[in-house]
Design an enzyme around this catalytic site. Structure first.
Site, PDB file in Angstrom:
ATOM      1  N   LYS A   1       0.869  -1.073   0.029  1.00  0.00           N
ATOM      2  CA  LYS A   1       0.143  -0.155  -0.015  1.00  0.00           C
ATOM      3  C   LYS A   1       0.777   1.203   0.069  1.00  0.00           C
ATOM      4  CE  LYS A   1      -3.018   0.551   3.868  1.00  0.00           C
ATOM      5  NZ  LYS A   1      -2.711   1.819   4.365  1.00  0.00           N
TER       6      LYS A   1
ATOM      7  N   ARG B   1      -8.655  11.418  13.098  1.00  0.00           N
ATOM      8  CA  ARG B   1      -7.326  11.320  13.146  1.00  0.00           C
ATOM      9  C   ARG B   1      -6.479  12.703  13.240  1.00  0.00           C
ATOM     10  NH1 ARG B   1      -5.169   6.545   9.339  1.00  0.00           N
ATOM     11  NH2 ARG B   1      -3.481   6.792  10.551  1.00  0.00           N
TER      12      ARG B   1
ATOM     13  N   SER C   1       7.300   8.903  12.307  1.00  0.00           N
ATOM     14  CA  SER C   1       6.236   9.062  11.338  1.00  0.00           C
ATOM     15  C   SER C   1       6.656   8.719   9.989  1.00  0.00           C
ATOM     16  CB  SER C   1       5.146   9.825  11.555  1.00  0.00           C
ATOM     17  OG  SER C   1       4.369   9.993  10.459  1.00  0.00           O
TER      18      SER C   1
ATOM     19  N   ASP D   1       2.289  -1.253  11.716  1.00  0.00           N
ATOM     20  CA  ASP D   1       0.862  -1.876  11.267  1.00  0.00           C
ATOM     21  C   ASP D   1       0.717  -3.258  11.660  1.00  0.00           C
ATOM     22  OD1 ASP D   1       0.240   0.909  10.490  1.00  0.00           O
ATOM     23  OD2 ASP D   1       0.999   0.478   8.314  1.00  0.00           O
TER      24      ASP D   1
ATOM     25  N   LYS E   1      -4.322   5.481  14.839  1.00  0.00           N
ATOM     26  CA  LYS E   1      -4.381   4.693  13.472  1.00  0.00           C
ATOM     27  C   LYS E   1      -5.854   4.909  13.133  1.00  0.00           C
ATOM     28  CE  LYS E   1      -0.121   3.896  13.043  1.00  0.00           C
ATOM     29  NZ  LYS E   1       0.774   4.745  11.923  1.00  0.00           N
TER      30      LYS E   1
ATOM     31  N   ARG F   1      -7.489  -3.311   9.581  1.00  0.00           N
ATOM     32  CA  ARG F   1      -6.279  -4.364  10.327  1.00  0.00           C
ATOM     33  C   ARG F   1      -6.980  -4.934  11.467  1.00  0.00           C
ATOM     34  NH1 ARG F   1      -2.197  -3.468   6.998  1.00  0.00           N
ATOM     35  NH2 ARG F   1      -1.631  -1.297   6.564  1.00  0.00           N
TER      36      ARG F   1
HETATM   37  C1  S3P Z   1       2.827   4.754   6.275  1.00  0.00           C
HETATM   38  C2  S3P Z   1       3.304   5.070   7.368  1.00  0.00           C
HETATM   39  C3  S3P Z   1       2.680   4.620   8.762  1.00  0.00           C
HETATM   40  C4  S3P Z   1       1.683   3.727   8.533  1.00  0.00           C
HETATM   41  C5  S3P Z   1       0.762   3.582   7.489  1.00  0.00           C
HETATM   42  C6  S3P Z   1       1.441   3.825   6.124  1.00  0.00           C
HETATM   43  C7  S3P Z   1       3.071   5.301   4.906  1.00  0.00           C
HETATM   44  O1  S3P Z   1       2.139   5.594   9.300  1.00  0.00           O
HETATM   45  O2  S3P Z   1       1.205   3.326   9.947  1.00  0.00           O
HETATM   46  O3  S3P Z   1      -0.092   2.510   7.507  1.00  0.00           O
HETATM   47  O4  S3P Z   1       2.807   4.752   3.864  1.00  0.00           O
HETATM   48  O5  S3P Z   1       4.057   6.240   5.060  1.00  0.00           O
HETATM   49  P1  S3P Z   1       2.882   6.638  10.247  1.00  0.00           P
HETATM   50  O6  S3P Z   1       4.152   7.184   9.429  1.00  0.00           O
HETATM   51  O7  S3P Z   1       2.097   8.043  10.583  1.00  0.00           O
HETATM   52  O8  S3P Z   1       3.449   5.811  11.405  1.00  0.00           O
END
Ligand code: S3P
Length: 447
Positions: A29, A130, A175, A327, A354, A403
């Site tokens: 993804k 969020r 993040s 995740d 999340k 999830r």
């Molecule tokens: C993601 C980063 C993560 C993850 C999300 C996808 C990404 O979030 O939880 O499902 O594609 O950069 P955070 O960066 O906020 O932890």
């Protein structure tokens, strides 16, 4: 996308026999979002194979189309993108519907921040709860302006600044979304924009931007890893193959580990070291997971994983691993519920923001299924069943969180009474075909 008109789709999965088979999971993804976005900023034709055709990625494609990119699905998994060039995004005519997707929202906000564009972002109830302050703050420092719902949340209207101001930004939370938002804003900003991260987070943006020809620097500093992007970049279109999503594979891995006698091969799974924390933690718990056919696909490490049912033992999971498997905790909680002894997981405050509060929602669902858990402010303690199935017999709420839905579907494979997930529609955001794939391995739904 924002308000599914259909009725909830409950589900129970059971397994009376071992899970067996060789399967591949849908495309990653995170990488799919980035492939579309960078393709939309390159001049010319980018071809993407193995794109995740989930609702979250469709939300990104629709938003990029609304800002001028031409994006078509040629056949299942094969997409073509004709980009507008860095600086070329157009004013969208209507609000951008982000559905359930935090990644679409935060990364696209980064793109808009340095374009002369005003855009409104809307989303479903989960996404609208969020926090967005984590991106509006650095993007505001670069010159973008925002009008948000109370608490800095969606719906949100922003106006980009062109030219924006380059920034050196130390991430206050680990993040990849915030890191990527700032780097993407930096693509159309004069000079170098730098993000400093204390703990490494997924590095797909850095890897793929390099592939598209952006000038990316990575320096180890006393404050952490400093990732820089040189602005006013020219991106060259690419041919990209998206590896299988380890975050989707996680549910099949845990399913194969907890259903006695199982042996499942997952082909073409992305095993980027910034994403493979779950494999390492499960291995420490005693999981038999063999990586074979290790190779590189589209600048990302990929392997086939052979997973054999294993007796797991609880451990203290080091908090530092959290960004590398953020995740995957819901799936790990399920593995921990079937393990011998106690698994303690801390440093997970991010899980509370999340698609749902994944600590609270998993704790409630596990407890309803007869698993002894203790909720911590930043984690969860799970007392494993020591090899016995969980009692089950509950209906758990997925709370618009794909999830959570998949985690409890997997828990039901090793429960005395069925576990029912109240609504599996959110699974389509990241893992279309999940239920069919589970059935192909030997799981079934009772009448
Ligand atoms: C993601 C980063 C993560 C993850 C999300 C996808 C990404 O979030 O939880 O499902 O594609 O950069 P955070 O960066 O906020 O932890």
């Amino acid at each position: 996308m924002t308000a599914p008109p259909s009725a909830p789709e409950p589900l129970s999965l059971r397994a009376d026999t071992p899970l067996r088979g060789t399967v591949s999971v849908p495309g990653d993804k995170s990488i799919s979002h980035r492939a579309l976005m960078f393709g939309a900023l390159a001049v010319g034709e980018t071809v993407i194979d193995g794109l995740l055709e989930g609702e979250d990625v469709h939300a990104t494609a629709a938003a990029l189309r609304a800002m001028g990119a031409d994006i078509v699905c040629e056949e299942a998994g094969r997409w073509r993108v004709w980009g507008v060039g860095v600086g070329g995004l157009l004013q969208p005519a209507t609000a951008l519907d982000m559905g359930n997707s935090g990644t679409s929202t935060r990364l696209l906000m980064g793109l808009v921040a340095s374009h002369p564009v005003t855009a409104t972002f809307v989303g479903d109830a989960s996404l609208s709860a969020r926090p967005m302050g984590r991106v509006t703050k650095p993007l505001g420092l670069m010159g973008a302006s925002f009008a948000t719902a109370p608490g800095g949340r969606l719906p949100l209207t922003m106006t980009g600044r062109c030219p924006a101001v380059p920034l050196r930004y130390a991430l206050p939370v680990a993040s990849a979304q915030v890191k990527s938002a700032v780097l993407l804003a930096g693509l159309n900003t004069p000079g170098r924009t730098v993000v400093v991260e204390r703990e490494p987070t997924r590095d797909h943006s850095e890897r793929m931007l390099r592939g598209f020809g952006a000038e990316i620097t990575i320096d180890d500093t006393p404050d952490g890893r400093a990732i820089g992007v040189m602005g006013e970049a020219e991106l060259r279109p690419q041919a990209i193959t998206v590896p299988g999503d380890i975050s989707s594979a996680a549910f099949l891995i845990v399913a194969a580990l907890i259903v006695p006698g199982s042996r499942v091969t997952l082909t073409g799974v992305g095993v980027n070291p910034t994403r493979d924390g779950l494999l390492r933690v499960l291995e420490r718990m005693g999981a038999d997971i063999v990586r074979t056919n290790e190779r590189e696909v589209g600048g990302e490490p990929v392997a086939d994983l052979i997973v054999t049912a294993s007796d797991l033992t609880g451990i203290e999971v080091p908090p530092e691993v959290a960004p590398r498997m953020i995740d995957e905790y819901p799936a790990l909680f399920v593995a921990a519920a079937l393990a011998h002894g106690t698994t303690t997981m801390r440093g997970l405050a991010e899980l509370r923001v999340k698609e749902s509060d994944r600590i609270a929602v998993m704790a409630a669902g596990l407890a309803a299924c007869g698993v002894a858990v203790e909720e911590l402010p930043d984690g969860l303690v799970v007392h494993g069943r020591g090899g016995d199935p969980v009692p089950g017999g509950a209906t758990v709420a997925a709370r618009l969180d794909h999830r959570i839905a998949m985690s409890f579907a997997v828990l039901g494979l090793r429960s005395t009474a069925a576990v029912t997930v109240d609504d599996t529609r959110p699974i389509a955001t990241s893992f279309p075909g999940f239920v069919d794939l589970m059935r192909s391995l030997g799981a079934y739904s009772p009448e």
